[in-house]
Design a protein around this motif. Structure first.
Motif, PDB file in Angstrom:
ATOM      1  N   VAL A 194       0.950  -1.069  -0.097  1.00 11.40           N
ATOM      2  CA  VAL A 194      -0.083  -0.127  -0.018  1.00 11.40           C
ATOM      3  C   VAL A 194       0.811   1.039   0.008  1.00 11.40           C
ATOM      4  CG1 VAL A 194      -1.922   1.267   1.428  1.00 11.40           C
ATOM      5  CG2 VAL A 194      -1.747  -1.261   1.072  1.00 11.40           C
ATOM      6  N   LYS A 195       1.992   1.126   0.416  1.00 14.65           N
ATOM      7  CA  LYS A 195       2.767   2.348   0.897  1.00 14.65           C
ATOM      8  C   LYS A 195       3.118   3.119  -0.264  1.00 14.65           C
ATOM      9  CE  LYS A 195       4.561   0.750   4.991  1.00 14.65           C
ATOM     10  NZ  LYS A 195       6.185   0.295   5.918  1.00 14.65           N
ATOM     11  N   PRO A 196       3.551   2.755  -1.642  1.00 14.85           N
ATOM     12  CA  PRO A 196       3.924   3.291  -2.636  1.00 14.85           C
ATOM     13  C   PRO A 196       2.662   4.376  -3.111  1.00 14.85           C
ATOM     14  CG  PRO A 196       4.767   1.013  -3.071  1.00 14.85           C
ATOM     15  CD  PRO A 196       3.637   1.099  -1.823  1.00 14.85           C
ATOM     16  N   PHE A 197       1.419   3.897  -2.942  1.00 10.68           N
ATOM     17  CA  PHE A 197       0.292   4.556  -3.581  1.00 10.68           C
ATOM     18  C   PHE A 197      -0.342   5.779  -2.552  1.00 10.68           C
ATOM     19  CE2 PHE A 197       0.582   0.201  -5.214  1.00 10.68           C
ATOM     20  CZ  PHE A 197       0.722   0.527  -6.545  1.00 10.68           C
ATOM     21  N   VAL A 203      -3.855   9.505  -6.637  1.00  7.19           N
ATOM     22  CA  VAL A 203      -4.708   8.425  -6.272  1.00  7.19           C
ATOM     23  C   VAL A 203      -5.716   9.216  -5.160  1.00  7.19           C
ATOM     24  CG1 VAL A 203      -4.146   6.504  -4.637  1.00  7.19           C
ATOM     25  CG2 VAL A 203      -2.852   6.624  -6.431  1.00  7.19           C
ATOM     26  N   PRO A 204      -7.027   8.935  -5.293  1.00  7.29           N
ATOM     27  CA  PRO A 204      -7.790   9.855  -4.563  1.00  7.29           C
ATOM     28  C   PRO A 204      -8.109   9.724  -3.306  1.00  7.29           C
ATOM     29  CG  PRO A 204      -9.070   8.337  -5.959  1.00  7.29           C
ATOM     30  CD  PRO A 204      -7.576   8.355  -6.245  1.00  7.29           C
ATOM     31  N   THR A 205      -8.053   8.156  -2.733  1.00  8.52           N
ATOM     32  CA  THR A 205      -8.190   7.881  -1.297  1.00  8.52           C
ATOM     33  C   THR A 205      -7.488   6.835  -0.901  1.00  8.52           C
ATOM     34  OG1 THR A 205      -9.758   6.072  -1.892  1.00  8.52           O
ATOM     35  CG2 THR A 205     -10.837   8.337  -2.007  1.00  8.52           C
ATOM     36  N   GLY A 206      -7.401   6.557   0.479  1.00  8.65           N
ATOM     37  CA  GLY A 206      -6.961   5.441   1.042  1.00  8.65           C
ATOM     38  C   GLY A 206      -7.245   3.893   0.247  1.00  8.65           C
ATOM     39  N   GLY A 207      -8.649   4.115   0.457  1.00 10.29           N
ATOM     40  CA  GLY A 207      -9.237   2.946  -0.314  1.00 10.29           C
ATOM     41  C   GLY A 207      -8.369   2.440  -1.557  1.00 10.29           C
ATOM     42  N   VAL A 208      -8.478   3.627  -2.484  1.00 16.76           N
ATOM     43  CA  VAL A 208      -7.917   3.174  -3.874  1.00 16.76           C
ATOM     44  C   VAL A 208      -6.311   2.776  -3.770  1.00 16.76           C
ATOM     45  CG1 VAL A 208      -7.279   4.298  -6.044  1.00 16.76           C
ATOM     46  CG2 VAL A 208      -9.496   4.982  -5.039  1.00 16.76           C
ATOM     47  N   ALA A 209      -5.544   3.470  -2.809  1.00 16.76           N
ATOM     48  CA  ALA A 209      -4.286   2.932  -2.544  1.00 16.76           C
ATOM     49  C   ALA A 209      -4.158   1.607  -2.195  1.00 16.76           C
ATOM     50  CB  ALA A 209      -3.787   3.912  -1.254  1.00 16.76           C
ATOM     51  N   ARG A 210      -5.137   1.010  -1.163  1.00 17.04           N
ATOM     52  CA  ARG A 210      -5.085  -0.337  -0.787  1.00 17.04           C
ATOM     53  C   ARG A 210      -5.543  -1.230  -2.035  1.00 17.04           C
ATOM     54  NH1 ARG A 210      -6.993   2.072   3.970  1.00 17.04           N
ATOM     55  NH2 ARG A 210      -9.348   1.254   3.333  1.00 17.04           N
ATOM     56  N   ARG A 260     -12.458   6.050  -9.210  1.00 17.61           N
ATOM     57  CA  ARG A 260     -11.210   6.145  -9.711  1.00 17.61           C
ATOM     58  C   ARG A 260     -11.283   6.434 -11.305  1.00 17.61           C
ATOM     59  NH1 ARG A 260     -11.775   0.907  -8.142  1.00 17.61           N
ATOM     60  NH2 ARG A 260     -11.308  -0.817  -9.498  1.00 17.61           N
ATOM     61  N   PHE A 261      -9.916   6.549 -11.810  1.00 16.05           N
ATOM     62  CA  PHE A 261      -9.798   6.499 -13.233  1.00 16.05           C
ATOM     63  C   PHE A 261     -10.271   5.221 -14.042  1.00 16.05           C
ATOM     64  CE2 PHE A 261      -7.150   6.161 -16.996  1.00 16.05           C
ATOM     65  CZ  PHE A 261      -7.881   6.916 -17.816  1.00 16.05           C
ATOM     66  N   ASN A 262     -11.191   5.155 -14.918  1.00 15.04           N
ATOM     67  CA  ASN A 262     -11.453   3.983 -15.564  1.00 15.04           C
ATOM     68  C   ASN A 262     -11.443   4.464 -17.091  1.00 15.04           C
ATOM     69  OD1 ASN A 262     -12.171   1.317 -16.157  1.00 15.04           O
ATOM     70  ND2 ASN A 262     -14.314   1.595 -16.030  1.00 15.04           N
ATOM     71  N   SER A 263     -10.408   4.997 -17.831  1.00  6.54           N
ATOM     72  CA  SER A 263     -10.500   5.307 -19.216  1.00  6.54           C
ATOM     73  C   SER A 263     -11.558   6.054 -19.533  1.00  6.54           C
ATOM     74  CB  SER A 263     -10.215   3.933 -19.825  1.00  6.54           C
ATOM     75  OG  SER A 263      -8.809   3.287 -19.468  1.00  6.54           O
ATOM     76  N   ASN A 264     -12.241   6.680 -19.025  1.00  6.85           N
ATOM     77  CA  ASN A 264     -13.280   7.737 -19.235  1.00  6.85           C
ATOM     78  C   ASN A 264     -14.541   6.868 -19.647  1.00  6.85           C
ATOM     79  OD1 ASN A 264     -11.474  10.017 -18.860  1.00  6.85           O
ATOM     80  ND2 ASN A 264     -10.716   9.623 -21.062  1.00  6.85           N
ATOM     81  N   LEU A 265     -14.442   5.733 -19.331  1.00  7.64           N
ATOM     82  CA  LEU A 265     -15.830   4.883 -19.512  1.00  7.64           C
ATOM     83  C   LEU A 265     -16.856   5.181 -18.479  1.00  7.64           C
ATOM     84  CD1 LEU A 265     -14.663   1.326 -20.282  1.00  7.64           C
ATOM     85  CD2 LEU A 265     -15.144   3.200 -21.841  1.00  7.64           C
TER      86      LEU A 265
END
Length: 473
Positions: A194-197, A203-210, A260-265
């Protein structure tokens, strides 16, 4: 050329935007990025449902999910079960002399031994049979023998068992279905992942980092499996496929939010917009497919059974139930060939509902029937924890039987119309400007739903059941 081995890797709730090659380095997926560079990438690849098990049922049978009986994720009601009349890809390859193995998530029959993957064509299985699982406090079945956690992280265990299967069967053709539950919740991963994110720009949130940490760990697990193929001298004639069962899960609160980002879908897991059903697919088969290419033809989960049968020279049994998929191997090879460009989707909780979270795509045009109020509610969600941590309750006592919980359902909403060639992000509703297209596509979708829903209701497991939905007045 001898028959190829098949390694079909399925991630859980992974989107296009979760590859570092496609998100500007927000995540870290070096192994999958290398597969993208080396292999064949599909740019219009569709799952069969915006949620887990209906897609998996279609993948293994070549048939729309409703036909197979697997229509919802709620295993305590048996709605995930793959009907016993269905024949799977594993059944067919096993009959053709392949060793067959499942490692990972099953979710096509959790609590009844008749639906065990070893009864559905897989010689060897290491799996959990429900839809969601703890990555540390796990209960995994080796064949028919259940074991509780020994401290290993579940994604690592899957890589170890998949590599061991390849080693055992290196001298015979094999089909390995490696079905990671990552990055499906719960968001659990060793802290070092998790630490690198954490706090990384974009990276918008801690949840997305995990979640990105879970994806990186899965990427490392894929690397281990690919290295096993290389070390065993099997890389050249093994067809490796990697995709996801549906789009990424969004939602949550505060620092746990997963948007989070999803290729603009548009959209995400659970709905039939492109973000819920359009998923990555990467293939690598050095001996059988020219690599370093993109394929833009429309391909659907139902197409993989006939395509993999063709790749292995395995005939479809003459008494098999009719397929909804077509063989797209010529298209994948860059030869003349066509893909099926009319497809339909529908999903809601409990029994299928008309005009609810449904879509039809026909060429460039796509019609969406939005969610009806109440159709996504699960009043008995408390049983999910029992299914995850104490499945013995249902193994010993059986599942619930209809009627399903009563839920008030709102009226159907007006359909939406998109032209995906001009508007792949589904931003502009063209329904008012093209009423003829709305009428045409609505009729296609209505007829399709009537056909597949009637087939679902005709199954011995469902015959005579009526949905427990109460329309709102």
């Amino acid at each position: 050329m001898s028959r190829p081995n098949i390694v079909f890797i399925l991630a859980d709730d992974l989107g296009y935007g979760d590859f570092s090659a496609l998100n500007g380095g927000l995540s870290s997926t070096p192994t999958l990025d290398a597969l993208i560079r080396e292999g064949v990438c599909l740019t219009q690849h569709y799952t069969a449902s915006p949620v887990c098990n209906p897609s998996r049922a279609c993948l293994l049978t070549g048939r729309y999910p409703h036909r197979t009986g697997s229509v919802d994720t709620l295993e305590w009601w048996g709605l995930e079960r793959l009907a016993l009349r269905e024949r799977t890809l594993a059944d067919m390859l096993k009959a053709a002399g392949y060793a067959t193995g499942l490692v990972g998530k099953w979710h096509l029959g959790a609590f009844d031994e008749r639906y065990h993957p070893q009864r559905r064509g897989f010689d060897e299985t290491v799996c959990f049979r429900g839809g969601m699982h703890d990555y540390w406090q796990w209960r995994i079945e080796w064949g028919g023998q259940a074991r509780r956690s020994d401290g290993r992280y579940l994604t690592d265990l899957w890589a170890e068992e998949a590599s061991a299967f390849i080693e055992r069967h290196r001298r015979e053709p094999f089909f390995l279905h490696l079905t990671f539950n990552a990055p499906h919740t719960p968001l659990q991963v060793p802290d070092e992942e998790v630490k690198p994110f954490l706090g990384k720009a974009g990276v918008p949130t801690g949840g997305v980092a995990r979640l990105y940490g879970m994806i990186h760990r899965m990427d490392s697990a894929v690397a281990r499996v690919l290295e096993t193929l290389r070390r065993c001298g099997l890389e050249e004639n093994t067809l490796v496929l990697f995709c996801s069962d549906n789009g990424p899960q969004f939602g949550g609160r505060g620092d746990e939010r997963l948007d989070r980002f999803n290729s603009n879908l548009n959209g995400c897991k659970g709905n039939v917009y492109e973000g819920g059903i359009r998923v990555p697919m990467i293939l690598r088969w050095p001996a059988g497919l020219p690599g370093r290419r993109e394929v833009g033809g429309m391909v659907h989960f139902a197409d993989w059974l006939p395509t993999l049968l063709a790749a292995t020279g395995t005939p479809l049994p003459p008494d098999n139930l009719p397929l909804d998929g077509v063989n797209v191997l010529p298209v994948l090879r860059g030869e003349d060939g066509k893909t099926q460009t009319r497809r339909c989707w529908q999903w809601n909780r409990y029994a299928p509902l008309p005009e609810c979270n449904a879509a039809v795509r026909d060429g460039d045009w796509k019609l969406v029937r939005p969610w009806r109020d109440g159709a996504g509610e699960v009043p008995d969600i408390q049983w999910l924890a029992v299914s995850m941590y104490g499945p013995e309750h249902f193994i010993h006592n059986g599942i619930f039987r209809p009627p399903y919980p009563v839920v008030e359902i709102g009226a159907p909403r007006a359909p939406l119309l998109f032209n995906l060639r001009a508007d792949p992000g589904e931003r502009e509703n063209l329904a008012e400007a093209h009423p003829a297209q709305v009428s045409r596509l609505s009729l296609i979708l209505e007829n399709w739903f009537a056909e597949v829903e009637a087939e679902w209701r005709s199954l011995p497991e469902n015959r005579g059941q009526a949905p427990s939905h109460t329309p709102l007045s």
